[in-house]
Design a protein around this motif. Structure first.
Motif: not given
Lengths: 618, 591
Positions: B491-497
């Protein structure tokens, strides 16, 4: 230490003791704290009694100057005042002040000593009791809870023992004595003096109940504000990176404003009646004087008697106010005492205290089911881990691997089925021997403050320096240790050296190596290692295993691929078992995990760079 | 720590001044609360006046007429009404003022915290900041609503009584004042002593407390190693130390406080003796005597309550100190003339940095990361890998040298502009209470549902999200605890993407997670860094084999740099790391 303070209690302070419990179903035990500490007064009960007597004496002495002043006025009005009489009464007042002060000093000193001793005993008992609980009890608690139970809550009991008991009892006796005295002198005046006191207390209770519906709202607003502030701060790096300080701040600001609003509204509700209480309760003289003057004018009251009532009746409510404040803090502190009492009531782990002779150190799980609560997390798990072999537990997060590992040293006891070592049920082995038999390396490495050597030696207190060093070498920790400022004497802990996760784990492994136990259980003992450390740790574990029974829980599959037996867990069940090669050909969960694992070790951030590789800079 | 605290210790008067300063725009209300309290005392004084007047009239042998009795009753009722009225006004003003001050200060500090550099947040316990905003603020509010008016009350009636005594008979007044004059220095002395000892006890308590907590936290290890006796011994000695210091404190403190009370109350026998003998000597009449003696208790009793105020001041002072540590922290200097980066190249130029003076973490480090290239940072733990990332995000500022983005010193780029250029994925994942959608949407203001879903797909999160009962609208609890570590990371990567910033700073987590999650996270990372300028702190060497540049950090500087093949060929530190990384796969436990 706290010195009692009488204050205009705000509704939040007053209601704080009762409101939080309105949510819970059970009726609050306002006297829980007394019950808790009473058992720990022990031999101090005599000194406690002495403190109470001294405190009562001190209050009685407070009356002496009042009496002396009254006596002098009485004589002066009668016109019989003499030098000797003034001298004697002044001396009496002086004695009252001095003896009262000394008695108060000794009462406070004694009661504090008793309090510290009792709290000391309570804390020791808590510690001893904690040592007897199943270890699983602690794994479900946050470390903040330990602080609360061992330090904060017992500390609050000081207020009760050092102040509440002596001052409460002396206030009560003072109130009784003054009441009797007033009524003995003139019952009509006594009624005039005291009637405002119950009236004002009724006002207070009305104010409290009238505004108590706000208590729940106040608690909620407070909880929301706290949670919001915690989240605001914890997420600060993320909030900053994503430029969201505005939104995040807006929510927290609203929570703060809301809290202020609720607080203020509650106060506004409470102030008209609650605020008047503190004025009225001390206004006895307002009623004494006119009524007294009336009786004097009708000739049914003497002037000295009027003076007596003015002097003594004016502060009639003071001891009751004191008592009310003491009760209030008692009720407040009792909430926390219940938590401590619950801990002490937690049943200790059964211990046969038997030493047994193990024929071998095979570990067998026979139809083991287990649940932390009513719901089972392990279902009918059976396997045999043989002496001299490595048994690996693998599986997705939450599949129950660590739970299986923790059942061997009885961190928890099984729900059904049994766990045996060399055919003997672990429940029949004395805990001492069981702990000596099993070395457990935890996922979260706990090191104590003290030096590195102290921490390794924790495995075996009588180990020589050479043995400590040998264990560190075996755990591949020696190299990083000798690079530190003070080598093995480097202090760890709050103000000591900071170690990386991998380094901490290597110390924990050194500790386990030094313990030299026949059974070793590694619960993700390399989880925090970076590649450099990981390889070193694996070598270290290799050194540990010879001739021992080893159970390993791991995510990095290559570390367990060579195990004699791999147990694959899913949703609390053993779904596959066998050697690495057999499991791979089986095309089941393990094979899929292995594919994922090797894939994840092959992935690069970019297959081919768009910009070409840079030449090394000079 | 103890020395720093003692420096920050204030005298009572200074604490009062600080509270006054903090109450800012609400000073008027605070002052009104104190003034009303004083008037309340004055009204009580009127009642005592009536007592004195009527009792001395009677003592002088004059009977009171019934109309005079009614007048006395009227005055008493008036006094009571006045007390109630002013008491009400006082409590209303001071409570409301204290709540509003606490609320206003909380808002100011929250705002201030957002402007403080990460240096401030990361270098202290988060719990301390939370405490300052909640419990400490509560203490301050209680002090303002309770202690301040009580000081007014403690002095209100005594001042009136003293004036009256002087007016009646200046000699008696002087004698009465005498015990106050002697007692006050005792009070100030014990107050200072209390403050000093209080700090020492706090330190001792913190120390003993730490050892007790250690016992409780380490109990699993203590038992696993059968070292109960040893564990209990250290616990026992911590407890004993704590009890001993507590006992010493009581002995040290009880004496001066009891002494203060005694010296003060000695005024009663002295006044009794003096006014009694002056009456016998014919120097004062009966009315005089009666009024002095009836009123003498009203002089001393309120002053005794100062002991309680002293205690409150000490508690409030500790809170004030913690609050002030935040208020006085300085935000990062903002550029006067912000520059706009030209491109997304990141360059370190002779950067030196240390967290603590004298312990340099980076010394004279230079390297550059061309636009859309990948730079991997490897090295032993503690070599400063994560520090490099923190410096680029300006969580800290460099001590020496500079970091440039697109040719501009990052200190000269407007903070919002810098933020929009850089995204960072942390080792530890933090999710907010709210829905999954909210958490991803944090990446970009006004993102559409399609964009959010696309980001989630790219981060390998879409599948597990849609399997949840409420899909994207699933509420995640405090800290997102209902999701597994791997899912939270995705989820934190999705946020960054979704944020889609041109420069990505990636701090790989060291902790191992299960292979399936691990693989998904690797794929998500690959999506995130596509076409970006990437600086990654790498733990799995396999992931950075293809990096354009690998920097090996150690001893505060760059030990080796180059790409994978050249470094492996060079046979240095990287080559040995790589050797271990690959050989780990062949490792045989106990074989």
């Amino acid at each position: 230490m706290t010195l009692t303070a009488e204050a205009d209690g705000s509704p939040q302070q007053i209601a704080g003791s009762t409101s939080t419990e309105q949510d819970s179903q059970t009726a609050p035990d306002y006297f829980a704290s007394l019950g808790l500490i009473w058992g720990y007064l022990g031999a101090s009960k005599f000194r406690m009694g002495a403190a109470i007597v001294l405190a009562t004496l001190a209050t009685a002495c407070e009356l002496l100057p009042v009496w002396a002043v009254y006596a002098v006025l009485d004589a002066a009005v009668a016109g019989t005042l003499t030098w000797g009489f003034v001298g004697a009464q002044s001396l009496l007042a002086l004695v009252g002040v001095v003896v009262g002060g000394i008695a108060l000093g000794f009462a406070l000193g004694l009661s504090h000593l008793v309090a510290f001793d009792a709290i000391h005993r309570l804390r020791l008992d808590i510690a001893r009791h904690m040592a007897k609980l199943p270890l699983g009890y602690f794994s479900r608690r946050r470390s903040g809870d330990a602080r609360k139970l061992v330090i904060d809550e017992p500390e609050k009991l000081e207020l009760i023992v050092a102040h509440g008991l002596p001052e409460g009892v002396s206030a009560l006796s003072m109130w009784l004595a003054v009441s009797v005295w007033l009524f003995a002198v003139d019952w009509r005046m006594a009624l005039a003096a005291i009637f405002v006191t119950p009236v004002s207390f009724i006002l207070l209770f009305t104010a409290m109940s009238r505004s108590s519906h706000r208590a729940a709202e106040y608690q909620q607003a407070g909880a929301r504000m706290n949670a919001s502030i915690v989240e605001y701060l914890a997420g600060m790096p993320v909030v900053k990176v994503f430029n969201r300080t505005g939104e995040s701040l807006a929510e927290t600001s609203n929570a703060v404003r809301d809290y202020t609003r609720v607080e203020t509204e509650w106060a506004r509700d409470y102030i008209p009646l609650g605020g008047s209480f503190y004025t009225l309760v001390l206004s006895n003289v307002v009623f004494i004087l006119p009524i007294g003057l009336w009786f004097v004018s009708t000739g049914s009251l003497s002037l000295p008697a009027l003076i007596f009532f003015v002097l003594l009746g004016a502060n009639y409510s003071q001891p009751l106010l004191k008592l009310f404040n003491q009760f209030h803090s008692l009720a407040h502190i009792s909430m926390g005492s219940t938590l401590v009492a619950d801990l002490l009531a937690e049943p200790p782990q059964t211990d046969t205290d038997q030493r047994v002779a193990f024929p071998n150190h095979d570990i067998a799980f026979e139809g083991v089911s287990f649940g932390y609560t009513d719901q089972d997390v392990l279902h009918d798990v059976s396997f045999l881990a043989k002496t001299g072999e490595i048994t690996a537990l693998v599986g997705p997060s939450g599949s129950g691997k660590s739970t299986v590992a923790s059942l061997v040293p009885r961190f928890w006891d099984v729900g059904s089925g049994r766990v045996t070592i060399g055919g003997i049920n672990v429940r029949d082995v004395g805990l001492d021997q069981l702990m000596d038999t099993v070395a457990f390396v935890f996922q979260d490495t706990f090191l104590f403050s003290g030096t590195i050597a102290d921490n390794i030696r924790f495995g075996r207190p009588d180990a020589s320096d050479a043995e400590v060093e040998a264990a560190a070498k075996a755990a591949r920790a020696h190299d990083f240790i000798i690079r530190m400022d003070k080598s093995y004497e480097t202090p760890l802990g709050e103000h000591g050296a900071a170690l990386s996760g991998g380094e901490r784990q290597r110390l924990a492994i050194a500790r386990a190596i030094l313990k030299d136990a026949p059974i070793i259980i590694l619960d993700e003992a390399t989880a925090f290692a970076d590649p450099d450390n990981e390889a070193a740790i694996q070598e270290a574990i290799g050194a540990l295993t010879r001739g021992r029974t080893l159970i390993v829980v791991a995510h990095r599959l290559h570390t367990i691929a060579p195990a004699h037996q791999i147990l694959v867990m899913k949703d609390g069940r053993l779904v596959e078992r066998g050697r690495h090669d057999d499991l791979l050909s089986g095309d089941g969960l393990y094979a899929r995990m292995w594919t994922d694992y090797t894939e994840s070790r092959r992935v690069t951030y970019r297959e081919a760079s768009d910009v070409g590789q840079l030449e090394p800079s000079p | 720590m103890s020395s720093a605290q003692s420096i920050e210790t204030r005298s009572d008067l200074e604490s009062l001044a600080r509270v006054w300063a903090l109450s800012g725009p609400l000073r008027g209300k605070v002052a009104a609360g104190i003034a009303y309290k004083f008037l309340q005392s004055a009204c009580l004084g009127i009642a005592f006046g009536a007592v004195i007047w009527s009792v001395s009239r009677l003592a002088e042998g004059e009977a009171l007429t019934s109309s005079e009795i009614w007048q006395v009753a009227g005055v008493m009722v008036l006094s009571l009404v006045g007390q109630c009225l002013f008491g009400f006004l006082s409590v209303s003003s001071s409570w409301v003022a204290s709540y509003e001050t606490a609320g206003r200060l909380r808002l100011t500090i929250l705002d201030h915290l957002a402007n403080l550099p990460m240096r401030f947040h990361l270098s202290r316990h988060q719990g301390d900041t939370v405490t300052a905003l909640t419990a400490d603020m509560e203490t301050l509010a209680n002090f303002m609503s309770d202690a301040l008016p009580r000081i007014a009350q403690a002095f209100g009636l005594p001042v009136i009584v003293l004036v009256y005594l002087f007016w009646q008979d200046w000699r008696v007044g002087l004698v009465a004042l005498g015990s106050v004059a002697v007692a006050l220095p005792v009070f100030l002395w014990s107050s200072r002593r209390l403050a000093r000892l209080g700090i020492r006890r706090q330190d001792m308590q913190a120390h003993a407390g730490a050892r007790m907590i250690e016992y409780a936290q380490g109990i699993a290890v203590i038992r696993a190693f059968n070292r109960l006796a040893k564990g209990e011994e250290s616990y026992r000695s911590a407890l004993k130390d704590f009890r001993d210091i507590s006992v010493k404190m009581v002995i040290d403190l009880t004496a001066p406080l009891v002494l203060f009370g005694m010296v003060l109350m000695l005024g009663v026998p002295v006044v009794l003796a003096i006014s009694g003998s002056r009456h016998i000597g014919g120097e004062s009449d009966i009315g005089n005597l009666v009024s002095c003696l009836v009123i003498v208790f009203a002089l001393y009793a309120p002053l005794l309550s100062l002991i309680g105020v002293m205690e409150l001041t000490r508690i409030a002072d500790a809170s004030l100190t913690r609050i002030d540590r935040i208020i006085t922290a300085r935000p990062l200097p903002a550029p006067a003339l912000p520059r706009t980066p030209d491109g997304f190249e990141v360059a370190f130029k002779n950067v030196s940095f240390s967290y603590e003076p004298g312990k340099p973490v980076l010394r004279d480090v230079s390297f550059s990361v061309p636009e859309r290239s990948i730079t991997a940072i490897v090295g032993a733990s503690g070599s400063g890998k994560s520090t490099l990332l923190n410096l680029v995000a300006r969580f800290w500022d460099v001590d020496d040298g500079m970091i440039q983005i697109g040719g501009s010193d990052i200190r000269e780029i407007a903070p919002e502009d810098l933020n929009s250029h850089v995204t960072m994925v942390f080792q530890s994942v933090y999710l907010f209470a709210g829905t999954i959608r909210d958490n991803i949407a944090l990446g970009r203001t006004g993102a559409s549902n399609e964009q959010i879903e696309r980001a989630a797909r790219a981060a390998q999160a879409h599948d597990f999200i849609t399997r949840l009962p409420d899909g994207y609208d699933t509420e995640i609890g405090e800290g997102g605890s209902t999701l597994s570590g791997g899912e939270r990371q995705r989820l934190s990567i999705a946020r960054a993407i979704l944020k889609d910033a041109p420069i990505v700073l990636l701090d790989e987590a060291t902790a191992a997670i299960d292979p399936t999650n691990e693989r998904a996270i690797q794929q998500a990372f690959s999506e995130l860094v596509r076409n970006k300028t990437l600086i990654v702190v790498a733990h799995k060497l396999s992931t950075v084999r293809n990096a354009d540049q690998i920097l090996v950090l150690g001893d505060g500087g760059i030990l080796e740099r180059g790409h994978h093949e050249s470094l492996v060929d060079a046979g240095g530190l990287y080559a040995s790391l790589w050797e271990r990384w690959t050989s780990a796969a062949d490792w045989r436990i106990g074989a």
